[in-house]
Motif scaffolding. Structure first.
Motif, mmCIF file in Angstrom:
data_model
loop_
_atom_site.group_PDB
_atom_site.id
_atom_site.type_symbol
_atom_site.label_atom_id
_atom_site.label_comp_id
_atom_site.label_asym_id
_atom_site.label_seq_id
_atom_site.Cartn_x
_atom_site.Cartn_y
_atom_site.Cartn_z
ATOM 1 N N MET B 41 0.850 -1.031 0.210
ATOM 2 C CA MET B 41 0.047 -0.013 -0.060
ATOM 3 C C MET B 41 0.779 1.230 -0.127
ATOM 4 N N LEU B 42 1.931 1.009 0.692
ATOM 5 C CA LEU B 42 2.914 2.314 0.875
ATOM 6 C C LEU B 42 3.431 2.552 -0.797
ATOM 7 N N LEU B 43 3.712 1.535 -1.328
ATOM 8 C CA LEU B 43 4.385 1.837 -2.721
ATOM 9 C C LEU B 43 3.392 2.287 -3.722
ATOM 10 N N ASN B 44 2.043 1.816 -3.199
ATOM 11 C CA ASN B 44 0.921 2.288 -4.243
ATOM 12 C C ASN B 44 1.053 3.746 -4.164
ATOM 13 N N ARG B 67 2.525 10.671 -12.393
ATOM 14 C CA ARG B 67 3.828 11.258 -12.776
ATOM 15 C C ARG B 67 4.072 10.338 -13.880
ATOM 16 N N PRO B 68 3.833 10.614 -15.045
ATOM 17 C CA PRO B 68 3.980 9.612 -16.266
ATOM 18 C C PRO B 68 5.418 9.543 -16.556
ATOM 19 N N GLY B 69 5.636 8.092 -16.887
ATOM 20 C CA GLY B 69 7.017 7.800 -17.180
ATOM 21 C C GLY B 69 8.303 7.873 -16.124
ATOM 22 N N SER B 70 8.099 8.451 -14.858
ATOM 23 C CA SER B 70 8.902 8.770 -13.952
ATOM 24 C C SER B 70 9.167 7.696 -12.994
ATOM 25 N N ILE B 71 8.057 6.822 -12.965
ATOM 26 C CA ILE B 71 8.335 5.649 -12.149
ATOM 27 C C ILE B 71 8.212 4.304 -12.608
ATOM 28 N N GLY B 72 8.826 3.494 -12.255
ATOM 29 C CA GLY B 72 8.948 2.076 -12.840
ATOM 30 C C GLY B 72 8.483 1.195 -11.350
ATOM 31 N N ILE B 73 7.888 0.178 -11.743
ATOM 32 C CA ILE B 73 7.394 -0.592 -10.520
ATOM 33 C C ILE B 73 7.457 -2.033 -10.928
ATOM 34 N N LEU B 74 7.841 -2.859 -9.957
ATOM 35 C CA LEU B 74 7.982 -4.441 -10.291
ATOM 36 C C LEU B 74 7.086 -4.940 -9.123
ATOM 37 N N ALA B 147 13.099 7.735 -12.702
ATOM 38 C CA ALA B 147 14.008 8.301 -11.855
ATOM 39 C C ALA B 147 13.726 7.467 -10.310
ATOM 40 N N LEU B 148 12.591 6.829 -10.388
ATOM 41 C CA LEU B 148 12.232 6.422 -9.017
ATOM 42 C C LEU B 148 11.754 4.739 -9.495
ATOM 43 N N LEU B 149 12.593 3.736 -8.796
ATOM 44 C CA LEU B 149 12.241 2.432 -8.980
ATOM 45 C C LEU B 149 11.412 1.908 -7.727
ATOM 46 N N LEU B 150 10.222 1.304 -7.717
ATOM 47 C CA LEU B 150 9.578 0.838 -6.760
ATOM 48 C C LEU B 150 9.587 -0.861 -6.795
ATOM 49 N N THR B 179 16.687 6.297 -7.759
ATOM 50 C CA THR B 179 16.152 6.308 -6.340
ATOM 51 C C THR B 179 15.312 4.835 -6.339
ATOM 52 N N ILE B 180 15.908 3.964 -5.390
ATOM 53 C CA ILE B 180 15.031 2.713 -5.310
ATOM 54 C C ILE B 180 14.626 2.533 -3.912
ATOM 55 N N ILE B 181 13.304 1.945 -4.167
ATOM 56 C CA ILE B 181 12.584 1.526 -2.819
ATOM 57 C C ILE B 181 12.364 0.173 -2.738
ATOM 58 N N ILE B 182 12.662 -0.848 -2.068
ATOM 59 C CA ILE B 182 12.543 -2.089 -1.945
ATOM 60 C C ILE B 182 11.580 -2.385 -0.855
#
Lengths: 243, 321
Positions: B41-44, B67-74, B147-150, B179-182
């Motif tokens: 939920m925090l990543l969402n 934020r189109p295109g600025s966030i990648g998510i796995l 720029a931000l990878l979740l 910036t990576i958040i795992i």
């Protein structure tokens, strides 16, 4: 947006989900219309079939649109609105393809039941509006767009007017006259509410071009626009779960 | 500079309560917690997908939702279009917003190289193993050079050797100016990746630890108890640094471990019931355990026996010294 629409359609075709609509279209033409020779019943069958296609396809598309793997695409788009509108457009194209196949299959398998070309062509604007209405209403009833309470309220908004005649019929006679009058007044109110869509449906079977039909088309276009804005706004505010 | 800032974040209908986090630009930040503690939920919310999030969410100085295109998510749930090849899929995603340009091919191959997928570019996704699909999903998250990878549970359901490959891939990504958040349950040895870690328990951040702090942990102990009264809480946290106390758990790290006997005395004094003490090897796993409900083991580990054992152990050590 059109790139996303093409991607959705390509996925829908290559995963063979489209077969449900297309096989159903051919099946309806072959099984239900094969022995018919009445053009009015053919047009009615087409209208009902197209509503069924719209309801089914929208529920499938909404499920696809909600899946976390697909939401990865959402993060690449300019806005959420682009995403939901792309899915609505794709749904319309799929349902329209089912309708086109149904007409073609009727021409092949049930020529005696095929209506006059001119008559059929005049039903097309009403059919398009019917498809759009069914898609939008169904989309509003999916978890993709609406929360549980919103869906319940909308369902009641549709079901209660449709069932009101039955409700009136089973009301006991001993109810005071004023109460009964109120119930009757509700019948009138619900009748007015349902009138545009009911008339639209009848236009798909008996197309007419007069002032009333034109008024009906305008009213219905307003309703569709309102519902589309509602669907997009609701989707814009939904919490999505991608992770 | 803070790249992601969450201030008093609350998400109605989820576990997230009053989360405040500041994640520096270019860092690799770990959010660890057990299942159901609100990591996803925090990543969402950070991705701008929580329509009902209350509080401040700022990414790259902007508080806008999309934020189109600025966030990648796995995501851990991988369901990719089976009929496409790896390269086709990445190209489609790369060209989705702005169409193809001079950089399209180069960006796709960069993502492929970063995820070690060079041998699989023309392979249909249907023929890939689960691990390879996970790497393709990671490449999808990277193809637009976010720029931000979740990353939500990037190693979950992977075999041990696959986990190690994934960790190596993530290690390399740290050098890519992102910036990576795992989010993780802490069951894979990923602590070497993190610059900082937040421990999430029942939707709240209960501890923030630096990478150095994590690496310095020689041994960690956890005491699971019944509810700890405020007076006992204050007494315990005053004993020593390296003691993390929540309502029903006490985690002792570093110097805090040496205070075990003293803490047990305090708990006895306040009639706090001790369910169990868990020595574990992995420091992250210990912290994650805080989020789980205590299992009643009092009949197996009566509190007096535990305390006596500690006393005897201390007495033996004193005699020996």
């Amino acid at each position: 947006m059109m790139r996303l629409v093409r991607w959705i359609l390509d996925d829908y075709m290559r995963t063979q989900r489209i077969l449900v609509e297309w096989v159903a279209a051919v099946g309806i033409a072959y099984v239900a219309l094969h022995a018919h020779s009445d053009a009015a019943s053919t047009l009615a069958t087409w209208s009902l079939s197209v509503i069924a296609f719209a309801l089914y396809t929208t529920s499938v598309i909404a499920d696809i649109a909600e899946h976390p793997s697909n939401l990865v695409r959402l993060l690449q788009l300019e806005s959420r609105r682009t995403y939901i509108v792309a899915f609505l457009v794709a749904t319309f194209i799929i349902v329209a393809s089912g309708y086109a196949l149904l007409v073609a299959a009727t021409y092949l398998f049930a020529q005696a039941a095929f209506p006059d070309w001119q008559l059929w062509l005049t039903t097309i604007p009403a059919i398009i509006m019917l498809i759009v209405t069914a898609i939008i209403v169904m989309m509003l009833l999916t978890p993709l767009v609406a929360g549980p309470l919103q869906r319940l309220a909308l369902l009641a908004f549709i079901a209660v007017p449709l069932a009101w005649g039955r409700v009136i019929a089973v009301l006991p006679d001993m109810l005071p006259g004023t109460v009964m009058a109120a119930f009757q007044a509700m019948s009138t109110f619900f009748g007015i509410m349902l009138w545009p869509t009911m008339q639209l449906y009848s236009l798909t079977i008996n197309p007419q071009f007069d002032t009333l039909s034109l008024l009906l088309v305008v009213i219905h276009l307003l309703i569709i626009s309102g519902l589309t804005v509602l669907a997009v706004r609701w989707y814009d505010r939904r919490s999505l779960t991608i992770a | 500079m803070q790249y992601v800032s969450l201030t008093n974040l609350n998400i109605p209908g989820s576990a997230i309560r009053d989360v405040t986090l500041h994640i520096p630009e270019g860092s690799c930040y770990g959010i660890i917690g057990a299942a159901g503690t609100g990591k996803s939920m925090l990543l969402n919310a950070i991705a701008g997908l929580s329509g009902n999030a209350l509080g401040g969410i700022s990414v790259a100085g902007s508080s806008g939702h999309h934020r189109p295109g600025s966030i990648g998510i796995l995501t851990p749930r991988v369901q990719l279009p089976a009929h496409l090849t790896v390269l086709e899929l990445l190209t489609r995603l790369r060209t989705l917003r702005n169409g193809a340009d001079d950089q399209t091919e180069a960006d796709c191959y960069s993502a492929i190289r970063w995820c070690a997928l060079e041998q699989l570019t023309q392979t249909p996704i249907a023929k890939l193993s689960f691990f390879n699909k996970r790497r393709v999903a990671l490449a999808m998250a990277l193809v637009n050079k976010p720029a931000l990878l979740l990353l939500d549970e990037p190693t979950v359901d992977l075999a041990a050797h696959e986990q190690q490959v994934m960790i190596d891939i993530l290690e390399n990504l740290r050098e890519r100016n992102m910036t990576i958040i795992i989010a993780t349950r802490g069951n894979a040895p990923m602590e070497s990746l993190f610059d900082q870690i937040a421990v999430l328990s029942a939707g709240k951040i209960i501890a923030e630890l630096s990478a150095q702090h994590i690496r310095d942990m020689q041994r960690t102990l956890m005491i699971r108890t019944s509810e700890i009264p405020t007076a006992a809480y204050e007494h315990i946290v005053a004993i020593e640094s390296g003691i993390i106390v929540t309502r029903r758990n006490i985690v002792l790290t570093g110097d805090g471990v040496r205070s075990l006997a003293q803490i047990l005395q305090v708990l006895l004094h306040y009639s706090v019931h001790i369910f169990c003490i868990e020595p574990r090897n992995h420091p992250l796993a210990d912290l994650v355990m805080q989020a789980r409900y205590p299992v009643v083991l009092a009949h197996r580990y009566p509190v007096r026996l535990l305390t006596n054992a500690i006393r005897e152990s201390n007495a033996t050590e004193e005699v020996a010294s």
